[in-house]
Design a protein around this motif. Structure first.
Motif, PDB file in Angstrom:
ATOM      1  N   GLY A 230       0.770  -1.237   0.000  1.00 39.66           N
ATOM      2  CA  GLY A 230       0.000   0.000   0.000  1.00 39.66           C
ATOM      3  C   GLY A 230       0.798   1.280   0.000  1.00 39.66           C
ATOM      4  O   GLY A 230       0.222   2.367   0.138  1.00 39.66           O
ATOM      5  N   ALA A 231       2.125   1.215  -0.163  1.00 38.04           N
ATOM      6  CA  ALA A 231       2.930   2.437  -0.183  1.00 38.04           C
ATOM      7  C   ALA A 231       2.557   3.303  -1.384  1.00 38.04           C
ATOM      8  O   ALA A 231       2.498   2.813  -2.511  1.00 38.04           O
ATOM      9  CB  ALA A 231       4.414   2.098  -0.227  1.00 38.04           C
ATOM     10  N   VAL A 232       2.339   4.588  -1.139  1.00 31.68           N
ATOM     11  CA  VAL A 232       1.950   5.502  -2.220  1.00 31.68           C
ATOM     12  C   VAL A 232       3.116   6.351  -2.698  1.00 31.68           C
ATOM     13  O   VAL A 232       3.048   6.978  -3.755  1.00 31.68           O
ATOM     14  CB  VAL A 232       0.794   6.426  -1.773  1.00 31.68           C
ATOM     15  CG1 VAL A 232      -0.454   5.610  -1.454  1.00 31.68           C
ATOM     16  CG2 VAL A 232       1.192   7.286  -0.567  1.00 31.68           C
ATOM     17  N   VAL A 233       4.187   6.411  -1.904  1.00 28.32           N
ATOM     18  CA  VAL A 233       5.386   7.177  -2.240  1.00 28.32           C
ATOM     19  C   VAL A 233       6.604   6.295  -2.015  1.00 28.32           C
ATOM     20  O   VAL A 233       6.663   5.562  -1.026  1.00 28.32           O
ATOM     21  CB  VAL A 233       5.502   8.454  -1.369  1.00 28.32           C
ATOM     22  CG1 VAL A 233       6.850   9.144  -1.582  1.00 28.32           C
ATOM     23  CG2 VAL A 233       4.366   9.420  -1.657  1.00 28.32           C
ATOM     24  N   ILE A 234       7.558   6.349  -2.938  1.00 26.37           N
ATOM     25  CA  ILE A 234       8.833   5.663  -2.765  1.00 26.37           C
ATOM     26  C   ILE A 234       9.937   6.697  -2.941  1.00 26.37           C
ATOM     27  O   ILE A 234      10.002   7.384  -3.964  1.00 26.37           O
ATOM     28  CB  ILE A 234       9.045   4.539  -3.799  1.00 26.37           C
ATOM     29  CG1 ILE A 234       7.949   3.474  -3.686  1.00 26.37           C
ATOM     30  CG2 ILE A 234      10.430   3.932  -3.644  1.00 26.37           C
ATOM     31  CD1 ILE A 234       7.969   2.683  -2.405  1.00 26.37           C
ATOM     32  N   GLU A 235      10.796   6.808  -1.935  1.00 24.72           N
ATOM     33  CA  GLU A 235      11.925   7.737  -2.008  1.00 24.72           C
ATOM     34  C   GLU A 235      13.224   6.931  -2.003  1.00 24.72           C
ATOM     35  O   GLU A 235      13.424   6.061  -1.159  1.00 24.72           O
ATOM     36  CB  GLU A 235      11.909   8.698  -0.816  1.00 24.72           C
ATOM     37  CG  GLU A 235      13.058   9.691  -0.834  1.00 24.72           C
ATOM     38  CD  GLU A 235      13.098  10.530   0.441  1.00 24.72           C
ATOM     39  OE1 GLU A 235      12.949  11.756   0.340  1.00 24.72           O
ATOM     40  OE2 GLU A 235      13.255   9.943   1.544  1.00 24.72           O
ATOM     41  N   LYS A 236      14.101   7.238  -2.962  1.00 20.77           N
ATOM     42  CA  LYS A 236      15.380   6.557  -3.074  1.00 20.77           C
ATOM     43  C   LYS A 236      16.479   7.568  -3.381  1.00 20.77           C
ATOM     44  O   LYS A 236      16.288   8.486  -4.188  1.00 20.77           O
ATOM     45  CB  LYS A 236      15.335   5.537  -4.217  1.00 20.77           C
ATOM     46  CG  LYS A 236      14.873   4.151  -3.807  1.00 20.77           C
ATOM     47  CD  LYS A 236      15.986   3.386  -3.091  1.00 20.77           C
ATOM     48  CE  LYS A 236      15.766   1.886  -3.139  1.00 20.77           C
ATOM     49  NZ  LYS A 236      16.861   1.160  -2.473  1.00 20.77           N
ATOM     50  N   HIS A 237      17.647   7.394  -2.759  1.00 22.00           N
ATOM     51  CA  HIS A 237      18.815   8.191  -3.106  1.00 22.00           C
ATOM     52  C   HIS A 237      19.321   7.763  -4.486  1.00 22.00           C
ATOM     53  O   HIS A 237      19.289   6.583  -4.833  1.00 22.00           O
ATOM     54  CB  HIS A 237      19.911   8.009  -2.061  1.00 22.00           C
ATOM     55  CG  HIS A 237      19.634   8.716  -0.772  1.00 22.00           C
ATOM     56  ND1 HIS A 237      20.405   9.758  -0.315  1.00 22.00           N
ATOM     57  CD2 HIS A 237      18.671   8.533   0.152  1.00 22.00           C
ATOM     58  CE1 HIS A 237      19.925  10.190   0.836  1.00 22.00           C
ATOM     59  NE2 HIS A 237      18.878   9.450   1.142  1.00 22.00           N
ATOM     60  N   VAL A 238      19.803   8.748  -5.240  1.00 18.93           N
ATOM     61  CA  VAL A 238      20.261   8.468  -6.602  1.00 18.93           C
ATOM     62  C   VAL A 238      21.629   9.096  -6.847  1.00 18.93           C
ATOM     63  O   VAL A 238      22.006  10.086  -6.212  1.00 18.93           O
ATOM     64  CB  VAL A 238      19.259   8.997  -7.651  1.00 18.93           C
ATOM     65  CG1 VAL A 238      17.923   8.283  -7.548  1.00 18.93           C
ATOM     66  CG2 VAL A 238      19.074  10.512  -7.516  1.00 18.93           C
ATOM     67  N   THR A 239      22.351   8.492  -7.778  1.00 22.55           N
ATOM     68  CA  THR A 239      23.636   9.038  -8.201  1.00 22.55           C
ATOM     69  C   THR A 239      23.849   8.663  -9.655  1.00 22.55           C
ATOM     70  O   THR A 239      23.126   7.808 -10.195  1.00 22.55           O
ATOM     71  CB  THR A 239      24.786   8.494  -7.332  1.00 22.55           C
ATOM     72  OG1 THR A 239      26.004   9.160  -7.683  1.00 22.55           O
ATOM     73  CG2 THR A 239      24.975   6.992  -7.520  1.00 22.55           C
ATOM     74  N   LEU A 240      24.819   9.282 -10.308  1.00 23.76           N
ATOM     75  CA  LEU A 240      25.126   8.904 -11.691  1.00 23.76           C
ATOM     76  C   LEU A 240      25.830   7.563 -11.740  1.00 23.76           C
ATOM     77  O   LEU A 240      25.473   6.674 -12.511  1.00 23.76           O
ATOM     78  CB  LEU A 240      26.001   9.970 -12.356  1.00 23.76           C
ATOM     79  CG  LEU A 240      25.340  11.310 -12.657  1.00 23.76           C
ATOM     80  CD1 LEU A 240      26.357  12.269 -13.268  1.00 23.76           C
ATOM     81  CD2 LEU A 240      24.146  11.138 -13.590  1.00 23.76           C
ATOM     82  N   ARG A 241      26.836   7.401 -10.879  1.00 26.91           N
ATOM     83  CA  ARG A 241      27.619   6.159 -10.817  1.00 26.91           C
ATOM     84  C   ARG A 241      28.148   6.008  -9.393  1.00 26.91           C
ATOM     85  O   ARG A 241      28.811   6.916  -8.887  1.00 26.91           O
ATOM     86  CB  ARG A 241      28.808   6.198 -11.796  1.00 26.91           C
ATOM     87  CG  ARG A 241      28.436   6.192 -13.279  1.00 26.91           C
ATOM     88  CD  ARG A 241      29.600   6.611 -14.144  1.00 26.91           C
ATOM     89  NE  ARG A 241      29.980   7.997 -13.874  1.00 26.91           N
ATOM     90  CZ  ARG A 241      29.420   9.060 -14.471  1.00 26.91           C
ATOM     91  NH1 ARG A 241      28.464   8.892 -15.364  1.00 26.91           N
ATOM     92  NH2 ARG A 241      29.814  10.287 -14.170  1.00 26.91           N
ATOM     93  N   ARG A 242      27.873   4.893  -8.783  1.00 25.13           N
ATOM     94  CA  ARG A 242      28.379   4.685  -7.423  1.00 25.13           C
ATOM     95  C   ARG A 242      29.896   4.732  -7.394  1.00 25.13           C
ATOM     96  O   ARG A 242      30.489   5.164  -6.400  1.00 25.13           O
ATOM     97  CB  ARG A 242      27.875   3.345  -6.865  1.00 25.13           C
ATOM     98  CG  ARG A 242      26.448   3.394  -6.339  1.00 25.13           C
ATOM     99  CD  ARG A 242      26.062   2.124  -5.610  1.00 25.13           C
ATOM    100  NE  ARG A 242      25.970   0.994  -6.506  1.00 25.13           N
ATOM    101  CZ  ARG A 242      24.892   0.673  -7.219  1.00 25.13           C
ATOM    102  NH1 ARG A 242      23.805   1.426  -7.130  1.00 25.13           N
ATOM    103  NH2 ARG A 242      24.893  -0.383  -8.012  1.00 25.13           N
ATOM    104  N   ALA A 243      30.525   4.320  -8.481  1.00 25.16           N
ATOM    105  CA  ALA A 243      31.990   4.308  -8.529  1.00 25.16           C
ATOM    106  C   ALA A 243      32.588   5.705  -8.438  1.00 25.16           C
ATOM    107  O   ALA A 243      33.767   5.857  -8.102  1.00 25.16           O
ATOM    108  CB  ALA A 243      32.464   3.636  -9.817  1.00 25.16           C
ATOM    109  N   ASP A 244      31.788   6.739  -8.715  1.00 27.13           N
ATOM    110  CA  ASP A 244      32.291   8.107  -8.628  1.00 27.13           C
ATOM    111  C   ASP A 244      32.471   8.569  -7.186  1.00 27.13           C
ATOM    112  O   ASP A 244      33.091   9.599  -6.934  1.00 27.13           O
ATOM    113  CB  ASP A 244      31.329   9.077  -9.335  1.00 27.13           C
ATOM    114  CG  ASP A 244      31.296   8.866 -10.832  1.00 27.13           C
ATOM    115  OD1 ASP A 244      32.191   8.168 -11.348  1.00 27.13           O
ATOM    116  OD2 ASP A 244      30.383   9.399 -11.491  1.00 27.13           O
ATOM    117  N   GLY A 245      31.910   7.825  -6.255  1.00 26.91           N
ATOM    118  CA  GLY A 245      31.994   8.224  -4.859  1.00 26.91           C
ATOM    119  C   GLY A 245      31.013   9.334  -4.532  1.00 26.91           C
ATOM    120  O   GLY A 245      30.202   9.761  -5.363  1.00 26.91           O
TER     121      GLY A 245
END
Length: 350
Positions: A230-245
């Motif tokens: 039933g979750a109506v919102v999903i929030e996630k951290h994003v980056t271009l490339r994890r390897a970039d740090g």
């Protein structure tokens, strides 16, 4: 964007996916704008920043209490002030980032971390506010945000039920009419075992508000499961490339993963449907391929039906299998060729 538009965005026909940039711009406005493009291309519905400076979030202190001493932390032995100086988004970047996000069709907003950040974000006319987990018991901030009258999304990490009850009351008593809570486990990264998604429907019932997930686990499995609950919102951290740090890169999604999250959470939402036992039109077309009773060896008139010459097979043109025990031992009214659907006209009424 008026209040009804905001509510439509947050409580639309699909899970509302928020891409949290945090400090993954690595102090480059050019990279920040690249992230905006990448998450827009991935299908995110909103782009979120964090609005603070080192001085508005902590104190430039050298005492031990201003250091992170958890050896398992991603930021072990970091001084808080220096960490936030590395992670914060310069306030003069907010408008160009917001403008670019809106140009790309996304909603743009932020988490304020003190009252001055609220004043600043009001000058940019953000459509709603996010309260971070570590600020969800800061009544000074909660009152200020609530008084804007705008919808509020609040993460619930690092808080007891009593804390949340008090914070929800503060928000409501000071002008917040539209509130969404996000189940959140504030460890970085979080593990599936500590995510406890079954809290989502309970929280929805307990506080009578829509509930979503602020997800710090790796991958997208927890988010998809949350939508099924039933979750109506999903929030996630994003980056271009994890390897970039970057300060949060280790538990952030890359663009292709975010795209999968958008697709799979929508599939989960669509798959939920409603309680239904009625066959779909396509299932009705498939009824003919269910099992029924067929003669599978040639049978002579007067010969008995046995387990050797009658079987349950596909398709469904013969007698229902519920009659199998009843017809065993009865005799054939005529010669029957193997491969014939068994009907009552072929069975002697003895």
């Amino acid at each position: 964007m008026n209040d009804s538009n905001v509510r439509d965005h947050l409580l639309g026909a699909r899970p509302f996916v928020i891409a949290e940039m945090s400090g993954n711009h690595n102090q480059s406005l050019e990279r920040a704008l690249e992230i905006v493009d990448a998450v827009a291309d991935a299908g995110a519905h909103a782009l979120k920043l964090q609005t603070y400076t080192p001085d508005t979030i902590t104190f430039n202190g050298a005492a031990e209490e201003f250091y992170i001493r958890d050896a398992k932390s991603l930021w072990a032995d970091k001084n808080l002030y220096k960490l936030y100086a590395e992670a914060y988004t310069p306030w003069e970047w907010h408008k160009p980032i917001f403008d670019h996000a809106q140009k790309r069709g996304m909603v743009a907003f932020s988490s304020p971390f003190d009252t001055t950040a609220v004043d600043f974000l009001e000058s940019l006319d953000v459509p709603f506010y996010k309260i971070a987990s570590f600020e969800n018991t800061d009544h000074i901030l909660l009152k200020k945000v609530a008084q804007t009258g705008k919808p509020v999304i609040m993460s619930t990490g690092v808080s007891s039920v009593a804390d949340l009850d008090e914070s929800v009351k503060v928000l409501r008593e000071h002008g917040c009419k539209d509130l969404i809570l996000l189940k959140c486990t504030s460890t970085y990264p979080a593990t599936p075992e500590t995510t406890n998604l079954l809290t989502i429907p309970h929280m929805r019932q307990l506080f009578d508000v829509p509930v979503g997930l602020s997800d710090h686990t790796m991958g997208i499995g927890a988010a998809v499961a949350a939508v099924a609950l039933g979750a109506v919102v999903i929030e996630k951290h994003v980056t271009l490339r994890r390897a970039d740090g970057g300060v949060d890169s280790a538990f952030s999604l890359e663009p292709d993963e975010l795209k999968s999250l958008v697709i799979e959470t929508e599939r989960a939402y669509l798959a939920m449907g409603q309680v239904n036992y009625t066959l779909t039109p396509k299932e009705c077309n498939s009824l003919q391929f269910k099992r029924s009773l067929y003669v599978v060896k040639d049978v002579k008139a007067g010969e008995a039906f046995t387990a050797e010459n009658v079987r349950s097979i596909r398709p469904a043109n013969g007698l229902h299998t519920r009659y199998y025990d009843d017809i065993l031992g009865k005799t054939a009214t005529t010669d029957i060729q193997a491969g014939t659907a068994l009907g009552w006209n072929l069975i002697a009424n003895e």
